[in-house]
Design a protein around this motif. Sequence first.
Motif, PDB file in Angstrom:
ATOM      1  N   ASP A  93       9.822  50.993 -25.516  1.00 34.42           N
ATOM      2  CA  ASP A  93      10.544  53.007 -25.912  1.00 34.42           C
ATOM      3  C   ASP A  93      12.194  52.180 -27.419  1.00 34.42           C
ATOM      4  OD1 ASP A  93      11.709  55.467 -26.307  1.00 34.42           O
ATOM      5  OD2 ASP A  93      13.025  54.989 -24.029  1.00 34.42           O
ATOM      6  N   PRO A  94      11.863  52.902 -27.914  1.00 33.37           N
ATOM      7  CA  PRO A  94      12.737  52.252 -29.201  1.00 33.37           C
ATOM      8  C   PRO A  94      14.515  52.889 -28.661  1.00 33.37           C
ATOM      9  CG  PRO A  94      11.623  54.000 -29.772  1.00 33.37           C
ATOM     10  CD  PRO A  94      10.951  54.270 -27.990  1.00 33.37           C
ATOM     11  N   GLU A  95      14.832  53.669 -27.808  1.00 32.69           N
ATOM     12  CA  GLU A  95      16.565  54.202 -27.254  1.00 32.69           C
ATOM     13  C   GLU A  95      16.539  52.842 -26.344  1.00 32.69           C
ATOM     14  OE1 GLU A  95      17.736  56.463 -27.784  1.00 32.69           O
ATOM     15  OE2 GLU A  95      16.789  57.042 -29.584  1.00 32.69           O
ATOM     16  N   GLN A  96      16.352  52.367 -24.983  1.00 27.94           N
ATOM     17  CA  GLN A  96      15.932  50.932 -24.128  1.00 27.94           C
ATOM     18  C   GLN A  96      16.987  50.100 -25.935  1.00 27.94           C
ATOM     19  OE1 GLN A  96      12.662  50.883 -21.986  1.00 27.94           O
ATOM     20  NE2 GLN A  96      13.458  51.954 -20.510  1.00 27.94           N
ATOM     21  N   LYS A  97      15.922  49.832 -26.436  1.00 30.37           N
ATOM     22  CA  LYS A  97      15.990  48.437 -27.621  1.00 30.37           C
ATOM     23  C   LYS A  97      17.269  49.152 -27.892  1.00 30.37           C
ATOM     24  CE  LYS A  97      11.285  47.077 -28.319  1.00 30.37           C
ATOM     25  NZ  LYS A  97      10.318  46.547 -29.738  1.00 30.37           N
ATOM     26  N   LYS A  98      18.023  49.938 -28.483  1.00 26.99           N
ATOM     27  CA  LYS A  98      19.089  50.125 -28.499  1.00 26.99           C
ATOM     28  C   LYS A  98      19.920  50.443 -27.925  1.00 26.99           C
ATOM     29  CE  LYS A  98      17.916  53.758 -32.841  1.00 26.99           C
ATOM     30  NZ  LYS A  98      17.517  54.788 -32.751  1.00 26.99           N
ATOM     31  N   ALA A  99      19.975  50.015 -27.068  1.00 22.85           N
ATOM     32  CA  ALA A  99      20.496  50.107 -25.481  1.00 22.85           C
ATOM     33  C   ALA A  99      21.225  48.238 -25.345  1.00 22.85           C
ATOM     34  CB  ALA A  99      20.317  50.964 -24.295  1.00 22.85           C
ATOM     35  N   PHE A 100      19.911  48.117 -25.717  1.00 29.00           N
ATOM     36  CA  PHE A 100      20.231  46.611 -25.451  1.00 29.00           C
ATOM     37  C   PHE A 100      20.237  45.719 -26.733  1.00 29.00           C
ATOM     38  CE2 PHE A 100      17.271  46.200 -21.568  1.00 29.00           C
ATOM     39  CZ  PHE A 100      17.718  45.694 -21.248  1.00 29.00           C
ATOM     40  N   LYS A 101      20.440  46.170 -27.873  1.00 29.31           N
ATOM     41  CA  LYS A 101      20.979  45.963 -29.310  1.00 29.31           C
ATOM     42  C   LYS A 101      22.808  46.016 -29.003  1.00 29.31           C
ATOM     43  CE  LYS A 101      17.225  45.509 -31.706  1.00 29.31           C
ATOM     44  NZ  LYS A 101      16.674  45.394 -33.280  1.00 29.31           N
ATOM     45  N   ARG A 102      22.998  47.488 -28.598  1.00 33.31           N
ATOM     46  CA  ARG A 102      24.481  48.074 -28.111  1.00 33.31           C
ATOM     47  C   ARG A 102      25.308  47.053 -26.897  1.00 33.31           C
ATOM     48  NH1 ARG A 102      22.724  53.266 -28.272  1.00 33.31           N
ATOM     49  NH2 ARG A 102      22.865  53.229 -26.007  1.00 33.31           N
ATOM     50  N   HIS A 103      24.507  46.616 -26.261  1.00 33.05           N
ATOM     51  CA  HIS A 103      24.727  46.151 -25.091  1.00 33.05           C
ATOM     52  C   HIS A 103      24.843  43.920 -25.710  1.00 33.05           C
ATOM     53  CE1 HIS A 103      24.419  42.919 -21.689  1.00 33.05           C
ATOM     54  NE2 HIS A 103      25.439  43.791 -21.105  1.00 33.05           N
ATOM     55  N   LYS A 104      23.990  43.713 -26.330  1.00 34.25           N
ATOM     56  CA  LYS A 104      24.439  42.386 -27.357  1.00 34.25           C
ATOM     57  C   LYS A 104      25.339  42.783 -28.203  1.00 34.25           C
ATOM     58  CE  LYS A 104      20.169  40.391 -29.206  1.00 34.25           C
ATOM     59  NZ  LYS A 104      18.858  40.622 -29.177  1.00 34.25           N
ATOM     60  N   ARG A 105      25.765  43.869 -29.007  1.00 25.16           N
ATOM     61  CA  ARG A 105      26.748  43.404 -29.650  1.00 25.16           C
ATOM     62  C   ARG A 105      28.248  43.352 -28.930  1.00 25.16           C
ATOM     63  NH1 ARG A 105      23.986  47.103 -32.826  1.00 25.16           N
ATOM     64  NH2 ARG A 105      25.135  49.299 -32.097  1.00 25.16           N
ATOM     65  N   SER A 106      28.127  43.643 -27.832  1.00 23.18           N
ATOM     66  CA  SER A 106      29.737  43.887 -26.929  1.00 23.18           C
ATOM     67  C   SER A 106      29.624  42.556 -26.528  1.00 23.18           C
ATOM     68  CB  SER A 106      29.258  45.085 -25.677  1.00 23.18           C
ATOM     69  OG  SER A 106      28.864  45.156 -24.860  1.00 23.18           O
ATOM     70  N   VAL A 107      28.704  41.931 -25.927  1.00 22.24           N
ATOM     71  CA  VAL A 107      28.653  40.746 -25.037  1.00 22.24           C
ATOM     72  C   VAL A 107      29.040  39.892 -26.503  1.00 22.24           C
ATOM     73  CG1 VAL A 107      27.244  38.538 -24.965  1.00 22.24           C
ATOM     74  CG2 VAL A 107      26.933  40.816 -23.965  1.00 22.24           C
ATOM     75  N   ILE A 108      28.468  39.670 -28.131  1.00 23.16           N
ATOM     76  CA  ILE A 108      29.568  38.881 -29.271  1.00 23.16           C
ATOM     77  C   ILE A 108      30.751  39.776 -29.506  1.00 23.16           C
ATOM     78  CG2 ILE A 108      29.162  38.802 -32.332  1.00 23.16           C
ATOM     79  CD1 ILE A 108      26.519  39.081 -31.940  1.00 23.16           C
ATOM     80  N   LYS A 109      31.008  40.545 -28.785  1.00 20.71           N
ATOM     81  CA  LYS A 109      32.557  40.629 -28.942  1.00 20.71           C
ATOM     82  C   LYS A 109      33.510  39.918 -28.100  1.00 20.71           C
ATOM     83  CE  LYS A 109      31.722  45.568 -31.434  1.00 20.71           C
ATOM     84  NZ  LYS A 109      32.072  47.529 -30.747  1.00 20.71           N
ATOM     85  N   SER A 110      32.564  40.405 -26.772  1.00 25.96           N
ATOM     86  CA  SER A 110      33.639  39.324 -26.042  1.00 25.96           C
ATOM     87  C   SER A 110      34.008  38.374 -25.930  1.00 25.96           C
ATOM     88  CB  SER A 110      32.651  39.705 -24.874  1.00 25.96           C
ATOM     89  OG  SER A 110      32.640  41.220 -24.421  1.00 25.96           O
ATOM     90  N   LEU A 111      32.970  37.503 -26.529  1.00 26.26           N
ATOM     91  CA  LEU A 111      33.002  35.900 -27.205  1.00 26.26           C
ATOM     92  C   LEU A 111      34.087  35.396 -28.378  1.00 26.26           C
ATOM     93  CD1 LEU A 111      31.165  32.907 -27.234  1.00 26.26           C
ATOM     94  CD2 LEU A 111      30.057  33.467 -29.224  1.00 26.26           C
ATOM     95  N   VAL A 112      33.705  36.907 -28.717  1.00 27.05           N
ATOM     96  CA  VAL A 112      34.980  36.437 -29.992  1.00 27.05           C
ATOM     97  C   VAL A 112      36.344  36.469 -28.641  1.00 27.05           C
ATOM     98  CG1 VAL A 112      35.901  37.638 -32.046  1.00 27.05           C
ATOM     99  CG2 VAL A 112      33.882  36.998 -31.898  1.00 27.05           C
ATOM    100  N   VAL A 113      36.319  37.605 -28.748  1.00 23.31           N
ATOM    101  CA  VAL A 113      38.028  37.797 -27.659  1.00 23.31           C
ATOM    102  C   VAL A 113      38.208  36.423 -27.028  1.00 23.31           C
ATOM    103  CG1 VAL A 113      39.292  38.851 -26.066  1.00 23.31           C
ATOM    104  CG2 VAL A 113      37.846  39.863 -27.993  1.00 23.31           C
ATOM    105  N   LEU A 114      37.455  35.897 -26.448  1.00 30.49           N
ATOM    106  CA  LEU A 114      37.200  34.626 -25.307  1.00 30.49           C
ATOM    107  C   LEU A 114      37.699  33.809 -26.449  1.00 30.49           C
ATOM    108  CD1 LEU A 114      36.869  33.192 -22.567  1.00 30.49           C
ATOM    109  CD2 LEU A 114      34.295  33.128 -23.610  1.00 30.49           C
ATOM    110  N   ILE A 115      37.029  33.324 -27.284  1.00 24.42           N
ATOM    111  CA  ILE A 115      37.113  31.874 -28.280  1.00 24.42           C
ATOM    112  C   ILE A 115      38.675  31.774 -29.294  1.00 24.42           C
ATOM    113  CG2 ILE A 115      35.853  30.520 -30.092  1.00 24.42           C
ATOM    114  CD1 ILE A 115      33.241  31.057 -29.134  1.00 24.42           C
ATOM    115  N   THR A 116      38.781  33.050 -29.139  1.00 29.63           N
ATOM    116  CA  THR A 116      40.100  33.293 -30.327  1.00 29.63           C
ATOM    117  C   THR A 116      41.499  33.559 -28.986  1.00 29.63           C
ATOM    118  OG1 THR A 116      39.738  35.595 -30.670  1.00 29.63           O
ATOM    119  CG2 THR A 116      38.657  34.693 -32.293  1.00 29.63           C
ATOM    120  N   LEU A 117      40.825  33.482 -27.738  1.00 32.67           N
ATOM    121  CA  LEU A 117      42.367  33.643 -27.219  1.00 32.67           C
ATOM    122  C   LEU A 117      43.434  32.310 -27.614  1.00 32.67           C
ATOM    123  CD1 LEU A 117      42.221  36.838 -24.871  1.00 32.67           C
ATOM    124  CD2 LEU A 117      43.551  36.962 -26.938  1.00 32.67           C
ATOM    125  N   GLY A 118      42.437  31.334 -26.988  1.00 30.78           N
ATOM    126  CA  GLY A 118      43.512  30.476 -25.992  1.00 30.78           C
ATOM    127  C   GLY A 118      44.153  29.763 -28.430  1.00 30.78           C
TER     128      GLY A 118
END
Length: 141
Positions: A93-118
């Motif tokens: 389903d393309p909608e499910q793929k879009k949902a996973f891509k959104r989740h991957k974007r939020s995971v990348i944002k979390s990683l950027v915050v994790l690495i830059t805060l220190g």
Amino acid sequence: MSPKLTPSKHENCSERGRKRLMHSQVPRQATIAIVLLALFAVEPAAAQNNAVCGTDKLPEMVEGFFQLTTTLGIVGFAVVWQADTLIEIFMPDPEQKKAFKRHKRSVIKSLVVLITLGPLYTVAGSMMGLPMAECVNFVPW
């Protein structure tokens, strides 16, 4: 015929007025409590001068904890990213793929915050003269 007002309708109006009054008093009381707590409870903690830096092993323990949690966060990022990619392969389903891509974007944002805060805290803290930034290195590598 005029509509009759029953006593229950008058009681509901007065109850609503009391509830509104109570809702306006609760934030005011909470604000006063926080201000009083900040004035009296924080003062002894502020009077301590470099409590963390004055000990022998505490700065190294804080650095080790920060490095450990950052490493676990990076490993967690890799696991979640790979799992999302693997699951995305099997989603028709393309909608499910879009949902996973959104989740991957939020995971990348979390990683950027994790690495830059220190490093950000280390640089900004030393510029502002924060005591923890003087003796603890928050750069995870």
